[in-house]
Design a protein around this motif. Structure first.
Motif, PDB file in Angstrom:
ATOM      1  N   HIS A  89       0.827  -1.207   0.000  1.00  0.00           N
ATOM      2  CA  HIS A  89       0.000   0.000   0.000  1.00  0.00           C
ATOM      3  C   HIS A  89       0.864   1.260   0.000  1.00  0.00           C
ATOM      4  CE1 HIS A  89      -3.471  -2.452   0.203  1.00  0.00           C
ATOM      5  NE2 HIS A  89      -3.425  -2.731   1.506  1.00  0.00           N
ATOM      6  N   THR A  90       1.925   1.255   0.792  1.00  0.00           N
ATOM      7  CA  THR A  90       2.832   2.411   0.851  1.00  0.00           C
ATOM      8  C   THR A  90       3.542   2.607  -0.482  1.00  0.00           C
ATOM      9  OG1 THR A  90       3.186   2.033   3.213  1.00  0.00           O
ATOM     10  CG2 THR A  90       4.778   3.428   2.081  1.00  0.00           C
ATOM     11  N   ASP A  91       3.994   1.504  -1.077  1.00  0.00           N
ATOM     12  CA  ASP A  91       4.702   1.584  -2.354  1.00  0.00           C
ATOM     13  C   ASP A  91       3.786   2.118  -3.451  1.00  0.00           C
ATOM     14  OD1 ASP A  91       6.880   0.520  -1.061  1.00  0.00           O
ATOM     15  OD2 ASP A  91       6.578  -1.520  -1.819  1.00  0.00           O
ATOM     16  N   HIS A  92       2.553   1.659  -3.450  1.00  0.00           N
ATOM     17  CA  HIS A  92       1.613   2.114  -4.471  1.00  0.00           C
ATOM     18  C   HIS A  92       1.305   3.598  -4.305  1.00  0.00           C
ATOM     19  CE1 HIS A  92      -2.455   2.650  -6.293  1.00  0.00           C
ATOM     20  NE2 HIS A  92      -1.839   2.028  -7.283  1.00  0.00           N
ATOM     21  N   ALA A  93       1.139   4.032  -3.054  1.00  0.00           N
ATOM     22  CA  ALA A  93       0.867   5.454  -2.809  1.00  0.00           C
ATOM     23  C   ALA A  93       2.034   6.322  -3.288  1.00  0.00           C
ATOM     24  CB  ALA A  93       0.600   5.680  -1.324  1.00  0.00           C
ATOM     25  N   ARG A  94       3.261   5.851  -3.077  1.00  0.00           N
ATOM     26  CA  ARG A  94       4.437   6.607  -3.540  1.00  0.00           C
ATOM     27  C   ARG A  94       4.450   6.690  -5.064  1.00  0.00           C
ATOM     28  NH1 ARG A  94       9.732   8.206  -3.076  1.00  0.00           N
ATOM     29  NH2 ARG A  94      11.151   7.448  -4.707  1.00  0.00           N
ATOM     30  N   MET A  95       4.177   5.564  -5.728  1.00  0.00           N
ATOM     31  CA  MET A  95       4.170   5.574  -7.185  1.00  0.00           C
ATOM     32  C   MET A  95       3.131   6.552  -7.718  1.00  0.00           C
ATOM     33  SD  MET A  95       3.057   2.585  -9.858  1.00  0.00           S
ATOM     34  CE  MET A  95       1.330   2.967  -9.478  1.00  0.00           C
ATOM     35  N   ARG A  96       1.931   6.532  -7.155  1.00  0.00           N
ATOM     36  CA  ARG A  96       0.883   7.453  -7.600  1.00  0.00           C
ATOM     37  C   ARG A  96       1.304   8.905  -7.396  1.00  0.00           C
ATOM     38  NH1 ARG A  96      -3.694   5.079 -10.204  1.00  0.00           N
ATOM     39  NH2 ARG A  96      -4.805   7.003  -9.700  1.00  0.00           N
ATOM     40  N   ALA A  97       1.925   9.169  -6.263  1.00  0.00           N
ATOM     41  CA  ALA A  97       2.346  10.546  -5.967  1.00  0.00           C
ATOM     42  C   ALA A  97       3.407  11.030  -6.956  1.00  0.00           C
ATOM     43  CB  ALA A  97       2.872  10.629  -4.533  1.00  0.00           C
ATOM     44  N   LEU A  98       4.273  10.118  -7.391  1.00  0.00           N
ATOM     45  CA  LEU A  98       5.311  10.496  -8.352  1.00  0.00           C
ATOM     46  C   LEU A  98       4.748  10.736  -9.753  1.00  0.00           C
ATOM     47  CD1 LEU A  98       8.196   8.044  -7.324  1.00  0.00           C
ATOM     48  CD2 LEU A  98       8.240  10.541  -7.150  1.00  0.00           C
ATOM     49  N   LEU A  99       3.743   9.953 -10.134  1.00  0.00           N
ATOM     50  CA  LEU A  99       3.256   9.995 -11.509  1.00  0.00           C
ATOM     51  C   LEU A  99       2.067  10.936 -11.716  1.00  0.00           C
ATOM     52  CD1 LEU A  99       3.454   6.229 -12.534  1.00  0.00           C
ATOM     53  CD2 LEU A  99       5.138   8.046 -12.896  1.00  0.00           C
ATOM     54  N   GLN A 100       1.257  11.112 -10.688  1.00  0.00           N
ATOM     55  CA  GLN A 100       0.017  11.873 -10.856  1.00  0.00           C
ATOM     56  C   GLN A 100       0.229  13.280 -11.427  1.00  0.00           C
ATOM     57  OE1 GLN A 100      -3.244  10.387  -9.941  1.00  0.00           O
ATOM     58  NE2 GLN A 100      -3.630  11.948 -11.499  1.00  0.00           N
ATOM     59  N   PRO A 101       1.243  14.028 -10.985  1.00  0.00           N
ATOM     60  CA  PRO A 101       1.414  15.388 -11.529  1.00  0.00           C
ATOM     61  C   PRO A 101       1.587  15.426 -13.042  1.00  0.00           C
ATOM     62  CG  PRO A 101       2.764  15.089  -9.563  1.00  0.00           C
ATOM     63  CD  PRO A 101       2.227  13.730  -9.923  1.00  0.00           C
ATOM     64  N   HIS A 102       2.134  14.359 -13.627  1.00  0.00           N
ATOM     65  CA  HIS A 102       2.365  14.331 -15.065  1.00  0.00           C
ATOM     66  C   HIS A 102       1.090  14.029 -15.849  1.00  0.00           C
ATOM     67  CE1 HIS A 102       6.544  14.457 -13.934  1.00  0.00           C
ATOM     68  NE2 HIS A 102       6.418  13.331 -13.264  1.00  0.00           N
ATOM     69  N   PHE A 103       0.033  13.632 -15.130  1.00  0.00           N
ATOM     70  CA  PHE A 103      -1.244  13.312 -15.771  1.00  0.00           C
ATOM     71  C   PHE A 103      -2.378  14.169 -15.200  1.00  0.00           C
ATOM     72  CE2 PHE A 103       1.451   9.701 -16.510  1.00  0.00           C
ATOM     73  CZ  PHE A 103       1.135   9.298 -17.804  1.00  0.00           C
ATOM     74  N   SER A 104      -2.020  15.333 -14.701  1.00  0.00           N
ATOM     75  CA  SER A 104      -3.025  16.252 -14.152  1.00  0.00           C
ATOM     76  C   SER A 104      -3.940  16.747 -15.268  1.00  0.00           C
ATOM     77  CB  SER A 104      -2.345  17.441 -13.479  1.00  0.00           C
ATOM     78  OG  SER A 104      -1.687  18.232 -14.459  1.00  0.00           O
ATOM     79  N   PRO A 105      -5.175  17.149 -14.949  1.00  0.00           N
ATOM     80  CA  PRO A 105      -6.090  17.661 -15.978  1.00  0.00           C
ATOM     81  C   PRO A 105      -5.492  18.814 -16.775  1.00  0.00           C
ATOM     82  CG  PRO A 105      -7.288  17.239 -13.947  1.00  0.00           C
ATOM     83  CD  PRO A 105      -5.835  17.042 -13.629  1.00  0.00           C
ATOM     84  N   LYS A 106      -4.798  19.721 -16.095  1.00  0.00           N
ATOM     85  CA  LYS A 106      -4.196  20.863 -16.794  1.00  0.00           C
ATOM     86  C   LYS A 106      -3.143  20.395 -17.794  1.00  0.00           C
ATOM     87  CE  LYS A 106      -1.622  25.162 -16.039  1.00  0.00           C
ATOM     88  NZ  LYS A 106      -1.000  26.063 -15.041  1.00  0.00           N
ATOM     89  N   HIS A 107      -2.301  19.452 -17.367  1.00  0.00           N
ATOM     90  CA  HIS A 107      -1.245  18.960 -18.255  1.00  0.00           C
ATOM     91  C   HIS A 107      -1.843  18.209 -19.440  1.00  0.00           C
ATOM     92  CE1 HIS A 107       2.946  18.224 -19.096  1.00  0.00           C
ATOM     93  NE2 HIS A 107       2.712  16.930 -19.255  1.00  0.00           N
TER      94      HIS A 107
END
Length: 393
Positions: A89-107
């Protein structure tokens, strides 16, 4: 005692639900099955339970004893457990946090003009070619690869090479082929990351390299995961979406007459495929119960989002493609914390294709009977091998 049903279910027609899957659905929500490699698992086929379980943290991708865990296939990518059971669960949360900004609605919104332009260019090439032509090779395959290459900073000229590696990694029949493909893909990612560290650009891999605490190995792993997921599934969805429209002339005409229906049509085309049985693999992290059926810790549970998308309780006339459908949200991209991070990108690509394809080729039609089309059964994502089409000039 009834023997477990054998996966994959036979699907004689690419647009029809496998009869065995439909029979199971009529009997309940949870079914004992045997995977393609002979391991026993539970198959969940109704919409309500699949949606709920996709967000249930009692299920995960890891296993406390991965060597002895049930497997869905021989793929080194998704055939068996993934990750560390203690830290999943911790590893998955870290991965999401690293990748999410690159797939933001604005981007993602900033990418739309480029996706539209790439689509136009490919359709220009198709218009200048001889009919009949292969829509899979002309549009469905190159567009997602072009887009993900630009987004990540991967050279498009390397496409044949990394495409071969991703297909090998996704092989569900031969573990050695899959492991070799995965190894080649990771090695390629390492070389790309090292090059980006020397000469960064305006792309996702360069930005991952510049993120504190991200090692070369982690940047390579994340980048190659995005490269794989960012094109393989969208290639399949474009091809099958086009096939559904080409075999539903009334829906094709409706989109031609009212282009504002395209976003809604894309959601319906995302819902429509996935009818051969299987779904998203999870492992029970604890003893639990699903619809009155006891599941033991460590059991393999297959959340069949394709079957759920064809549950009559959630979708009226689920086997009919209706681009005006206003119904419950489909589960093609999953649900909950593991909802597909690239869903906005896939939607934009599909919208670009179908908003341009139909006005440019209003008379397009299949060049062969639909029964002659084949679905790949040797790789995770499936999809058409080819989509021959023709049109009036």
């Amino acid at each position: 005692m009834v023997s477990p049903a054998q996966l994959p279910f036979e699907q004689s027609h690419p647009l029809q639900v496998a009869p065995q899957l439909r029979a199971l659905q009529s009997q309940g929500a949870v079914h004992r099955v045997r995977t393609a490699v002979g391991h026993e698992a539970w198959l969940v086929t109704d919409y309500a339970h699949v949606r709920e379980l996709l967000a249930d943290d009692r299920l995960g991708r890891s296993h406390p004893d991965p060597q002895n865990a049930a497997r869905t296939g021989e793929s080194a990518l998704f055939g068996g457990p993934m990750g560390d059971f203690a830290t999943e669960h911790t590893d998955h949360a870290r991965m999401r946090a690293l990748l999410q900004p690159h797939f933001s609605p604005k981007h993602m919104r900033g990418l739309r003009p480029r996706i539209d332009a790439l689509t136009t260019q490919l359709l220009d090439n198709l218009a200048n070619s001889q009919a009949p032509a292969d829509l899979h090779a002309a549009i469905a395959l190159p567009l997602p690869i072009l887009v993900i290459c630009e987004l990540l900073g991967v050279p498009y000229d390397d496409r044949d090479q990394f495409r071969a590696w991703t297909e090998a990694a996704a092989n569900i029949d031969d573990r050695a082929v899959s492991e070799q493909g995965l190894g080649n893909l990771f090695g390629y990612g390492m070389r790309l990351v090292e090059a980006k560290r020397r000469e960064p650009g305006d792309d996702v891999i360069s930005r991952l390299c510049a993120t504190d605490g991200v090692s070369t190995e982690e940047a390579a792993m994340l980048s190659m995961a995005l490269l794989f997921a960012g094109h393989e599934t969208t290639v399949v969805q474009i091809g099958l979406g086009a096939l559904f429209l080409l075999t539903s002339p009334d829906q094709w005409t409706a989109l031609r007459n009212d282009p504002t229906l395209v976003p809604n049509a894309v959601e319906e085309l995302l819902r429509a495929p996935g009818k051969g049985g299987g779904g998203i693999p999870r492992y029970a992290r604890t003893d639990m119960e699903i619809d009155g059926v006891g599941i033991r810790a460590g059991d393999l549970v297959l959340l069949d989002n394709g079957a759920a998308n064809h549950d009559p309780a959630a979708f009226t006339e689920p086997d009919r493609v209706d681009i005006t459908r206003k119904a419950a949200a489909h589960l093609t991209f999953g649900h909950g914390l593991r909802y597909c991070i690239g869903a906005p990108l896939a939607r934009m690509e599909l919208q670009a294709v179908f908003s341009q394809l139909i006005p440019r080729f209003p008379t397009m039609r299949l060049a062969v009977p639909v029964e002659c089309l084949t679905i790949r059964g040797d790789v995770l994502t499936g999809g058409l091998t080819a989509l021959p089409v023709t049109w009036d000039r």
